[in-house]
Motif scaffolding. Structure first.
Motif, PDB file in Angstrom:
ATOM      1  N   GLY A   1      -6.295   0.568  -0.992  1.00  0.00           N
ATOM      2  CA  GLY A   1      -5.075  -0.141  -1.338  1.00  0.00           C
ATOM      3  C   GLY A   1      -4.450   0.412  -2.610  1.00  0.00           C
ATOM      4  N   LEU A   2      -5.276   0.649  -3.614  1.00  0.00           N
ATOM      5  CA  LEU A   2      -4.778   1.203  -4.877  1.00  0.00           C
ATOM      6  C   LEU A   2      -4.288   2.638  -4.692  1.00  0.00           C
ATOM      7  N   TYR A   3      -4.993   3.401  -3.866  1.00  0.00           N
ATOM      8  CA  TYR A   3      -4.561   4.777  -3.609  1.00  0.00           C
ATOM      9  C   TYR A   3      -3.162   4.808  -3.004  1.00  0.00           C
ATOM     10  N   GLY A   4      -2.962   4.000  -1.978  1.00  0.00           N
ATOM     11  CA  GLY A   4      -1.658   3.971  -1.335  1.00  0.00           C
ATOM     12  C   GLY A   4      -0.560   3.521  -2.282  1.00  0.00           C
ATOM     13  N   LEU A   5      -0.890   2.573  -3.152  1.00  0.00           N
ATOM     14  CA  LEU A   5       0.092   2.081  -4.117  1.00  0.00           C
ATOM     15  C   LEU A   5       0.475   3.165  -5.118  1.00  0.00           C
ATOM     16  N   VAL A   6      -0.519   3.867  -5.638  1.00  0.00           N
ATOM     17  CA  VAL A   6      -0.248   4.941  -6.602  1.00  0.00           C
ATOM     18  C   VAL A   6       0.599   6.030  -5.960  1.00  0.00           C
ATOM     19  N   ARG A   7       0.264   6.401  -4.719  1.00  0.00           N
ATOM     20  CA  ARG A   7       1.020   7.456  -4.051  1.00  0.00           C
ATOM     21  C   ARG A   7       2.442   7.017  -3.725  1.00  0.00           C
ATOM     22  N   LYS A   8       2.631   5.742  -3.418  1.00  0.00           N
ATOM     23  CA  LYS A   8       3.987   5.244  -3.136  1.00  0.00           C
ATOM     24  C   LYS A   8       4.849   5.325  -4.386  1.00  0.00           C
ATOM     25  N   MET A   9       4.253   5.043  -5.538  1.00  0.00           N
ATOM     26  CA  MET A   9       5.003   5.002  -6.783  1.00  0.00           C
ATOM     27  C   MET A   9       5.172   6.381  -7.414  1.00  0.00           C
ATOM     28  N   ALA A  10       4.330   7.330  -7.031  1.00  0.00           N
ATOM     29  CA  ALA A  10       4.395   8.671  -7.624  1.00  0.00           C
ATOM     30  C   ALA A  10       5.597   9.434  -7.064  1.00  0.00           C
ATOM     31  N   PRO A  11       6.433  10.021  -7.921  1.00  0.00           N
ATOM     32  CA  PRO A  11       7.611  10.765  -7.461  1.00  0.00           C
ATOM     33  C   PRO A  11       7.245  12.167  -6.989  1.00  0.00           C
ATOM     34  N   VAL A  12       6.530  12.239  -5.875  1.00  0.00           N
ATOM     35  CA  VAL A  12       6.092  13.527  -5.347  1.00  0.00           C
ATOM     36  C   VAL A  12       6.009  13.434  -3.833  1.00  0.00           C
ATOM     37  N   GLU A  13       6.358  14.528  -3.152  1.00  0.00           N
ATOM     38  CA  GLU A  13       6.278  14.557  -1.697  1.00  0.00           C
ATOM     39  C   GLU A  13       4.823  14.596  -1.244  1.00  0.00           C
ATOM     40  N   SER A  14       4.605  14.232   0.024  1.00  0.00           N
ATOM     41  CA  SER A  14       3.240  14.074   0.519  1.00  0.00           C
ATOM     42  C   SER A  14       2.426  15.356   0.436  1.00  0.00           C
ATOM     43  N   LEU A  15       3.003  16.492   0.832  1.00  0.00           N
ATOM     44  CA  LEU A  15       2.250  17.743   0.848  1.00  0.00           C
ATOM     45  C   LEU A  15       1.865  18.176  -0.564  1.00  0.00           C
TER      46      LEU A  15
ATOM     47  N   PRO B   1      -4.235  13.010   8.413  1.00  0.00           N
ATOM     48  CA  PRO B   1      -3.837  11.598   8.305  1.00  0.00           C
ATOM     49  C   PRO B   1      -3.350  11.216   6.919  1.00  0.00           C
ATOM     50  N   LEU B   2      -3.867  11.867   5.880  1.00  0.00           N
ATOM     51  CA  LEU B   2      -3.412  11.550   4.528  1.00  0.00           C
ATOM     52  C   LEU B   2      -1.959  11.958   4.324  1.00  0.00           C
ATOM     53  N   MET B   3      -1.578  13.116   4.850  1.00  0.00           N
ATOM     54  CA  MET B   3      -0.179  13.532   4.749  1.00  0.00           C
ATOM     55  C   MET B   3       0.721  12.579   5.534  1.00  0.00           C
ATOM     56  N   LEU B   4       0.249  12.177   6.711  1.00  0.00           N
ATOM     57  CA  LEU B   4       1.025  11.241   7.510  1.00  0.00           C
ATOM     58  C   LEU B   4       1.171   9.898   6.799  1.00  0.00           C
ATOM     59  N   PHE B   5       0.075   9.430   6.187  1.00  0.00           N
ATOM     60  CA  PHE B   5       0.102   8.145   5.495  1.00  0.00           C
ATOM     61  C   PHE B   5       1.027   8.185   4.280  1.00  0.00           C
ATOM     62  N   ALA B   6       0.909   9.241   3.484  1.00  0.00           N
ATOM     63  CA  ALA B   6       1.741   9.346   2.284  1.00  0.00           C
ATOM     64  C   ALA B   6       3.218   9.388   2.654  1.00  0.00           C
ATOM     65  N   ALA B   7       3.547  10.099   3.739  1.00  0.00           N
ATOM     66  CA  ALA B   7       4.936  10.177   4.179  1.00  0.00           C
ATOM     67  C   ALA B   7       5.411   8.820   4.689  1.00  0.00           C
ATOM     68  N   ALA B   8       4.549   8.099   5.405  1.00  0.00           N
ATOM     69  CA  ALA B   8       4.917   6.778   5.921  1.00  0.00           C
ATOM     70  C   ALA B   8       5.146   5.796   4.781  1.00  0.00           C
ATOM     71  N   ALA B   9       4.309   5.862   3.736  1.00  0.00           N
ATOM     72  CA  ALA B   9       4.426   4.939   2.607  1.00  0.00           C
ATOM     73  C   ALA B   9       5.761   5.095   1.884  1.00  0.00           C
ATOM     74  N   LYS B  10       6.340   6.294   1.953  1.00  0.00           N
ATOM     75  CA  LYS B  10       7.632   6.532   1.308  1.00  0.00           C
ATOM     76  C   LYS B  10       8.788   5.964   2.126  1.00  0.00           C
ATOM     77  N   ARG B  11       8.554   5.685   3.392  1.00  0.00           N
ATOM     78  CA  ARG B  11       9.633   5.296   4.294  1.00  0.00           C
ATOM     79  C   ARG B  11       9.628   3.809   4.663  1.00  0.00           C
TER      80      ARG B  11
END
Length: 295
Positions: A163-177, A223-233
């Motif tokens: 949960g914390l990982y997804g939150l940090v990645r959503k807030m970080a101004p960086v693309e998934s790759l 799956p991590l790239m897919l998840f990070a991209a989904a979290a941004k959308r």
């Protein structure tokens, strides 16, 4: 229309990520008798190789260099790298030691952890039904704690760390790759050091083949790239709706592995499933799963 397209692509990406994670125990079983830290190390190293090739193929070198010039962003990604590294390690340990059922419980709890994080950190408003869902999930954890005589530590670590990982990645101004590549690069020295010190590049007789071990990079990074991209959308709390997929498949894997489903597990799952159902129905009823532009 662009916002609707973005949301739909986010749903597809998120659902695909969770499906891969849900079936991951089947893959991890094929890597035995390798230990959890050894499997984690191989996952990190071969993921880095895959991500570098992908970055070159997509000509993302310039974007990657822009990320590398931002010390604060690197610091944020170091935090997310530590969180996902912990999550990976605990998850692999759970599957290796025959605790896939506990891992499944952790990921059933995780959507409601996301709801709380969305409320506390992102200030997403929760209604009565959503609060009821969180309370029901808490009751499920309490039932399991009383039944086992101890907190379901493994399940809670998985739920909270992801949960914390997804939150940090959503807030970080960086693309998934770029973000995942930097995270993996930060973990690679530790992974490489462990394998060198423990002869991890010598596979045991009768164990997995090198192609199978190397493919761990694909299974990890995709799956991590897919998840990070989904979290941004999507809204972060709305990702909880898709997370039914992974723990359901993990639960099926646990039963296939012959792990016992005890009455206390069934009661705990009943509370948590009820909470997820209440949350899902309330969310759809209010029309909260609606087109959202990328943030």
């Amino acid at each position: 229309m662009p916002a609707m397209s973005s949301t739909r692509s986010g749903i597809v990406m998120g659902a695909s990520a969770y499906a891969i994670w849900g079936l991951l125990p089947l893959f991890l079983k094929q890597l035995q008798p390798l230990g959890a830290v050894e499997i984690l190390s191989h996952r990190v190293i071969w993921s880095l190789g895959l991500l570098l090739l992908l970055a070159l193929a997509l000509r993302r070198g310039k974007a990657l260099m822009q990320v590398m010039r931002q010390p604060k962003l690197i610091g944020v990604l170091a935090v997310s790298a530590a969180l996902i590294g912990l999550n990976w390690l605990v998850y692999v340990h759970a599957v290796n030691e025959g605790h896939t059922l506990q891992a499944s419980l952790g990921y059933f709890i995780n959507p409601l952890v996301n709801v709380l994080l969305g409320m506390v950190v992102l200030r997403e408003r929760l209604g009565r039904a959503e609060w009821a869902a969180v309370v029901l999930a808490g009751a499920g954890v309490a039932v399991l704690t009383i039944g086992q005589g101890a907190l379901p530590t493994l399940s809670l670590i998985l739920a909270i760390s992801f949960g914390l990982y997804g939150l940090v990645r959503k807030m970080a101004p960086v693309e998934s790759l770029e973000g995942l590549l930097v995270e993996t690069a930060l973990l690679t020295p530790l992974a490489l050091g462990w394998l060198l010190l423990h002869d991890g590049f010598v596979l045991p007789a009768g164990g997995p083949s090198w192609p199978l071990v190397i493919s761990a990079g694909i299974v990890t990074a995709t799956p991590l790239m897919l998840f990070a991209a989904a979290a941004k959308r999507m809204r972060y709390s709305e990702l909880g709706l898709l997370q039914y997929i992974a723990p359901t498949l993990q639960l099926m894997c646990a039963l296939a592995f012959g792990e016992p489903l005890l009455p206390v597990h069934m009661l705990a799952f009943a509370f948590i499933w009820s909470g997820l159902a209440v949350y899902g129905i309330a969310t759809w009823h209010k029309g909260r799963v609606r087109p959202m532009a990328p943030e």
